[in-house]
Design a protein around this motif. Structure first.
Motif, short mmCIF file in Angstrom:
data_model
loop_
_atom_site.label_atom_id
_atom_site.label_comp_id
_atom_site.label_asym_id
_atom_site.label_seq_id
_atom_site.Cartn_x
_atom_site.Cartn_y
_atom_site.Cartn_z
N GLY A 118 0.79 -1.23 0.00
CA GLY A 118 0.00 0.00 0.00
C GLY A 118 0.82 1.27 0.00
N ALA A 119 2.13 1.15 -0.08
CA ALA A 119 2.99 2.34 -0.10
C ALA A 119 2.95 2.99 -1.48
N LYS A 120 3.09 4.31 -1.51
CA LYS A 120 3.16 5.05 -2.77
C LYS A 120 4.55 4.92 -3.37
N VAL A 121 4.64 5.01 -4.69
CA VAL A 121 5.92 4.90 -5.38
C VAL A 121 6.18 6.15 -6.19
N VAL A 122 7.34 6.76 -5.94
CA VAL A 122 7.81 7.88 -6.76
C VAL A 122 9.02 7.37 -7.52
N ALA A 123 8.94 7.44 -8.85
CA ALA A 123 10.03 6.95 -9.69
C ALA A 123 10.91 8.11 -10.15
N MET A 124 12.22 7.86 -10.18
CA MET A 124 13.16 8.80 -10.76
C MET A 124 13.86 8.04 -11.87
N THR A 125 13.58 8.40 -13.12
CA THR A 125 14.05 7.62 -14.25
C THR A 125 14.30 8.49 -15.47
N GLY A 126 15.07 7.96 -16.39
CA GLY A 126 15.31 8.66 -17.65
C GLY A 126 14.45 8.13 -18.76
N ASN A 127 13.50 7.25 -18.43
CA ASN A 127 12.65 6.64 -19.45
C ASN A 127 11.21 6.60 -18.95
N ASN A 128 10.41 7.57 -19.39
CA ASN A 128 9.02 7.64 -18.90
C ASN A 128 8.10 6.61 -19.55
N LYS A 129 8.65 5.79 -20.44
CA LYS A 129 7.87 4.70 -21.03
C LYS A 129 8.23 3.36 -20.41
N SER A 130 9.12 3.38 -19.44
CA SER A 130 9.62 2.15 -18.84
C SER A 130 8.59 1.49 -17.93
N SER A 131 8.90 0.26 -17.55
CA SER A 131 8.01 -0.47 -16.63
C SER A 131 7.91 0.26 -15.30
N LEU A 132 9.05 0.80 -14.82
CA LEU A 132 9.04 1.52 -13.56
C LEU A 132 8.12 2.73 -13.63
N ALA A 133 8.21 3.49 -14.71
CA ALA A 133 7.38 4.69 -14.86
C ALA A 133 5.90 4.34 -14.95
N GLN A 134 5.60 3.28 -15.69
CA GLN A 134 4.20 2.91 -15.90
C GLN A 134 3.51 2.44 -14.63
N HIS A 135 4.28 1.93 -13.67
CA HIS A 135 3.66 1.37 -12.47
C HIS A 135 3.94 2.19 -11.21
N SER A 136 4.33 3.45 -11.39
CA SER A 136 4.60 4.34 -10.26
C SER A 136 3.48 5.36 -10.12
N ASP A 137 3.32 5.89 -8.92
CA ASP A 137 2.28 6.90 -8.67
C ASP A 137 2.70 8.26 -9.21
N VAL A 138 3.98 8.56 -9.12
CA VAL A 138 4.53 9.82 -9.63
C VAL A 138 5.84 9.50 -10.34
N VAL A 139 6.05 10.14 -11.49
CA VAL A 139 7.28 9.91 -12.26
C VAL A 139 8.05 11.22 -12.40
N LEU A 140 9.30 11.20 -11.94
CA LEU A 140 10.21 12.32 -12.15
C LEU A 140 11.09 11.93 -13.33
N ASP A 141 10.74 12.45 -14.48
CA ASP A 141 11.38 12.06 -15.74
C ASP A 141 12.60 12.93 -16.02
N MET A 142 13.78 12.32 -16.03
CA MET A 142 15.01 13.06 -16.30
C MET A 142 15.27 13.21 -17.79
N GLY A 143 14.55 12.44 -18.61
CA GLY A 143 14.79 12.48 -20.04
C GLY A 143 16.01 11.66 -20.42
N LYS A 144 16.21 11.50 -21.72
CA LYS A 144 17.36 10.73 -22.20
C LYS A 144 18.62 11.56 -22.02
N ILE A 145 19.61 10.97 -21.37
CA ILE A 145 20.84 11.69 -21.05
C ILE A 145 22.03 11.00 -21.71
#
Length: 324
Positions: A118-145
């Motif tokens: 039941g915990a919320k998930v905040v993702a920090m990733t460079g790929n907003n189409k990734s599995s992590l991004a798709q299944h997180s409550d909030v996505v901090l998208d760094m973009g392709k680096i």
């Protein structure tokens, strides 16, 4: 040889340039999702659990430490270890800050269990189409680096950007909490930083250890107070009928008067005390008290509140005790 050196220096400059650009590019990527992450962490009733693997895991340890040191309870768990028992550390009211540049690392395998908890998930990733991004409550998208590595593989600019974004997140929450220097010092009691941020109230002698005498009290009785108080302070704050500070008497004053005989011992303390003494307020930094003691070559200092009522005394020995 000189050309090789210049070539190395030029490459190193490119590394620094690309890492600086990676951070700079984050500025325009901050949006409502960043605000949502800030609000989630600010209102979190549990702890911020930071997780990652590899370089992202190392960055995660630093982000967790920054959160904890700025008033947000946090700890870090290794994504692999979490699958072998450490998931038990996560509870419903927690927020999981999951770090993965690709968004497809082992961090993703934790999500079903975190969601079940039941915990919320905040993702920090460079790929907003990734599995992590798709299944997180909030996505901090760094973009392709683009990585500065000559093979484009070793995480460097991406991990630098991740660290900077973590700092931005932690410090924004810190600012939102509206904590003061005293609160910050509470989490940093050791080392040079702790010494710089300690307040007088944290180290002064107070309550039963604070020697106070009425101005009409016989000096002999005052000397008893000075010597019998816990810690043998060797000084006493002198107050009037309104309990306001009017003077200060120290063992240094006693020695100076003894040079002229002992008849003064039968006086009241108001006749021999130092009037309008140097004082410091309880909310001031210990560093300020240190400066007064050093500049005026004195050993004790009365501590007063905003109404000039003595609430404590600070002795040079107290400063030595905290590393000054």
């Amino acid at each position: 040889m000189k050309e090789e050196l210049l070539s190395d220096i030029d490459f190193a400059k490119d590394v620094l340039f690309l890492e600086a650009e990676a951070i700079k590019n984050l500025i325009n990527r901050l949006d409502h999702n960043f605000q949502r992450a800030v609000n989630l962490i600010f209102n979190c009733k549990g702890r911020v659990v930071v997780t990652g693997i590899g370089k992202a895991g190392i960055i995660g340890q630093k982000i967790s430490a920054t959160l904890a040191s700025t008033g947000t309870p946090s700890y870090w768990i290794h994504s692999s270890e979490a699958r072998h028992g450490d998931l038990g550390r996560i509870v419903t009211n927690d927020i999981v800050l999951a770090l993965s540049n690709s968004g497809e690392t082992e961090v993703v395998t934790l999500l079903p269990w975190v969601k079940q908890i039941g915990a919320k998930v905040v993702a920090m990733t460079g790929n907003n189409k990734s599995s992590l991004a798709q299944h997180s409550d909030v996505v901090l998208d760094m973009g392709k680096i683009k990585e500065p590595c000559h093979l484009g593989l070793a995480p460097s600019a991406s991990s630098t950007a991740m660290l900077a974004l973590g700092d931005a997140l932690a410090l924004t929450v810190f600012k939102k909490r509206n904590l003061g220097k005293e609160d910050y010092a509470f989490y940093h009691p050791g080392g040079e930083l702790g010494r710089k941020l300690l307040t007088v109230e944290m180290v002064m002698r107070k309550n039963k250890e604070n020697p106070v005498a009425d101005e009409d009290m016989p000096l002999l009785d005052v000397l008893t107070i000075m010597t019998e108080k816990a810690g043998n302070p060797g000084a006493v704050s002198v107050v009037d009928k309104r309990k306001k500070l009017v003077g200060f008497f120290t063992d240094g004053d006693l020695r100076r008067h003894l040079k002229n005989g002992i008849s003064f011992l039968h006086c009241s303390v108001k006749d021999v005390m130092t009037r309008s003494p140097k004082v410091i307020h309880a909310h001031c930094l210990v560093a300020e008290a240190y400066k007064i003691l050093r500049d005026h070559k004195i050993d004790q200092l009365p501590v007063v509140d905003d109404s000039n009522t003595p609430v404590g005394i600070i002795d040079v020995q107290d400063l030595l005790g905290v590393g000054f």
